[in-house]
Design a protein around this motif. Sequence first.
Motif, PDB file in Angstrom:
ATOM      1  N   ALA A   1      -3.938  -3.971   0.450  1.00 17.71           N
ATOM      2  CA  ALA A   1      -2.898  -3.416  -0.419  1.00 17.71           C
ATOM      3  C   ALA A   1      -3.214  -1.969  -0.782  1.00 17.71           C
ATOM      4  O   ALA A   1      -2.310  -1.117  -0.805  1.00 17.71           O
ATOM      5  N   LEU A   2      -4.504  -1.706  -1.010  1.00 20.62           N
ATOM      6  CA  LEU A   2      -4.888  -0.342  -1.387  1.00 20.62           C
ATOM      7  C   LEU A   2      -4.700   0.630  -0.226  1.00 20.62           C
ATOM      8  O   LEU A   2      -4.282   1.777  -0.416  1.00 20.62           O
ATOM      9  N   GLU A   3      -4.996   0.161   0.968  1.00 18.53           N
ATOM     10  CA  GLU A   3      -4.804   1.038   2.125  1.00 18.53           C
ATOM     11  C   GLU A   3      -3.335   1.363   2.318  1.00 18.53           C
ATOM     12  O   GLU A   3      -2.970   2.506   2.616  1.00 18.53           O
ATOM     13  N   ALA A   4      -2.492   0.363   2.149  1.00 21.27           N
ATOM     14  CA  ALA A   4      -1.049   0.594   2.261  1.00 21.27           C
ATOM     15  C   ALA A   4      -0.590   1.587   1.205  1.00 21.27           C
ATOM     16  O   ALA A   4       0.229   2.481   1.463  1.00 21.27           O
ATOM     17  N   LEU A   5      -1.163   1.455   0.016  1.00 19.83           N
ATOM     18  CA  LEU A   5      -0.811   2.348  -1.091  1.00 19.83           C
ATOM     19  C   LEU A   5      -1.221   3.784  -0.758  1.00 19.83           C
ATOM     20  O   LEU A   5      -0.461   4.739  -0.946  1.00 19.83           O
TER      21      LEU A   5
ATOM     22  N   ALA B   1      -8.319 -19.484  -8.278  1.00 18.49           N
ATOM     23  CA  ALA B   1      -9.405 -18.621  -7.816  1.00 18.49           C
ATOM     24  C   ALA B   1      -9.132 -17.160  -8.141  1.00 18.49           C
ATOM     25  O   ALA B   1      -8.035 -16.664  -7.926  1.00 18.49           O
ATOM     26  N   GLN B   2     -10.117 -16.494  -8.686  1.00 20.26           N
ATOM     27  CA  GLN B   2     -10.015 -15.069  -8.973  1.00 20.26           C
ATOM     28  C   GLN B   2     -10.044 -14.298  -7.667  1.00 20.26           C
ATOM     29  O   GLN B   2     -10.725 -14.674  -6.714  1.00 20.26           O
ATOM     30  N   LYS B   3      -9.332 -13.184  -7.645  1.00 20.20           N
ATOM     31  CA  LYS B   3      -9.373 -12.349  -6.437  1.00 20.20           C
ATOM     32  C   LYS B   3     -10.685 -11.590  -6.378  1.00 20.20           C
ATOM     33  O   LYS B   3     -11.170 -11.101  -7.399  1.00 20.20           O
ATOM     34  N   ALA B   4     -11.190 -11.497  -5.165  1.00 19.90           N
ATOM     35  CA  ALA B   4     -12.380 -10.662  -4.965  1.00 19.90           C
ATOM     36  C   ALA B   4     -11.896  -9.232  -4.739  1.00 19.90           C
ATOM     37  O   ALA B   4     -10.766  -9.032  -4.291  1.00 19.90           O
ATOM     38  N   PRO B   5     -12.720  -8.232  -5.023  1.00 18.91           N
ATOM     39  CA  PRO B   5     -12.303  -6.831  -4.781  1.00 18.91           C
ATOM     40  C   PRO B   5     -11.815  -6.615  -3.351  1.00 18.91           C
ATOM     41  O   PRO B   5     -10.846  -5.879  -3.136  1.00 18.91           O
ATOM     42  N   ALA B   6     -12.470  -7.302  -2.387  1.00 21.73           N
ATOM     43  CA  ALA B   6     -12.093  -7.113  -0.979  1.00 21.73           C
ATOM     44  C   ALA B   6     -10.665  -7.548  -0.698  1.00 21.73           C
ATOM     45  O   ALA B   6     -10.015  -7.047   0.220  1.00 21.73           O
ATOM     46  N   ASP B   7     -10.163  -8.490  -1.520  1.00 20.60           N
ATOM     47  CA  ASP B   7      -8.793  -8.968  -1.331  1.00 20.60           C
ATOM     48  C   ASP B   7      -7.771  -7.855  -1.542  1.00 20.60           C
ATOM     49  O   ASP B   7      -6.620  -7.977  -1.123  1.00 20.60           O
ATOM     50  N   TYR B   8      -8.182  -6.799  -2.238  1.00 21.04           N
ATOM     51  CA  TYR B   8      -7.244  -5.721  -2.553  1.00 21.04           C
ATOM     52  C   TYR B   8      -7.230  -4.616  -1.483  1.00 21.04           C
ATOM     53  O   TYR B   8      -6.396  -3.725  -1.535  1.00 21.04           O
ATOM     54  N   ILE B   9      -8.190  -4.690  -0.515  1.00 20.85           N
ATOM     55  CA  ILE B   9      -8.349  -3.566   0.433  1.00 20.85           C
ATOM     56  C   ILE B   9      -7.061  -3.260   1.183  1.00 20.85           C
ATOM     57  O   ILE B   9      -6.591  -2.121   1.217  1.00 20.85           O
TER      58      ILE B   9
END
Lengths: 245, 130
Positions: free
Chosen positions: A26-30, A16-24
């Motif tokens: 990780a991005l917030e931590a970044l 399954a491809q990741k949806a953009p929301a799956d990155y939220i």
Amino acid sequence: MTDSSKAASGHDDGAAQKAPADYIEALEALLDAARRDDAPRFTALLDDLAAAREQTLFQDVGRLTRQLHEALTSFQVDSRVADFASDEFPDARHRLDQVITITEQSAHKTMDLVEDMLPRAEALIDRATSLGGSFDNAGVASGSAAPELATFVNDVGEQVSSIRSGLSEVIISQNYQDLAGQEIRKVIRLVTEVEETLINMIRVAGKGDMLTERRRAGASATLPEGEQRITSQDEADELLSSLGF
Amino acid sequence: MNKDMQILVVDDFSTMRRIVKNQLRELGFSNMREADDGSAALDVLKSTHIDFVVTDWNMPGMAGIDLLKAIRADDRFKHLPVLMVTAEAKREQIIEAAQSGVNGYVVKPFTAAALKEKIDRIFERIEQGS
């Protein structure tokens, strides 16, 4: 592990491809690491993100590789296919070469005959012309058959001239051999390419030994040592197992 | 037109070489040489005096278009008239031949009249030019 590793670990469960929301997450931590100016943490999180992205690509490559592997292993190389590759294609090429040779010989034979007839026709035309001239000079009253003879000589000249140009056309029309021969050569090239492709497919499918021992249908899938193609098969298998197949 | 000129006929098919030679003979020429591809033709050009080249395009080995380019690139041969007689009749190919300096282009299958007309025109132009 960091928070971001949770987001990056989602790849294990399948294609399954990741949806953009799956990155939220990780991005917030970044973003958090950036605001705190925490360089080691920021770099680690960024690396995790990049790895997560690459993993998707690997999954696609892995899926394609698996499909290729399955296609190759299920490729049915029966003795008929091996016969094609080892006997019938070279035979087809030989037959086509034969067609070129036969038509070439035949065209030359035709031209031999025509070239033999052409000077005869020319000699007849010359004699008819000069004889016609002497009739004109002597007049036609020297015998009862003379007018008819004069007409005949004239006709011979005209008819043989037609024969002569017809013979010349016969020579030109032999160009069919060149034109047909060029087309046949294109087919020979095509047959050769198909043959090479088939031989490669048989080798890649691990049935290379069938090319030499054609009758052993379903022979073992091992290739002779040193066979170059085995490297890419190994590499494919290696990649497959590294991706968990 | 000098009927004693030496003509080189280049074609990979012996049938077509013979047909072209036959037609040239009909036009009154009798000195003809043969080659079966471009590089064999260049060998003949280097060893024999040739006044006129009639070449096919598509030959295994060196193709006629490359022979034409080689002739135009060599100071010894660059003024040699070259007639292309070929089944290759694509627009781009005719343009390429023209840009490479071909003097005439006859499409196979040709008629005796077409061949004669092209040869006549080539030598008319040469005589006008000289």
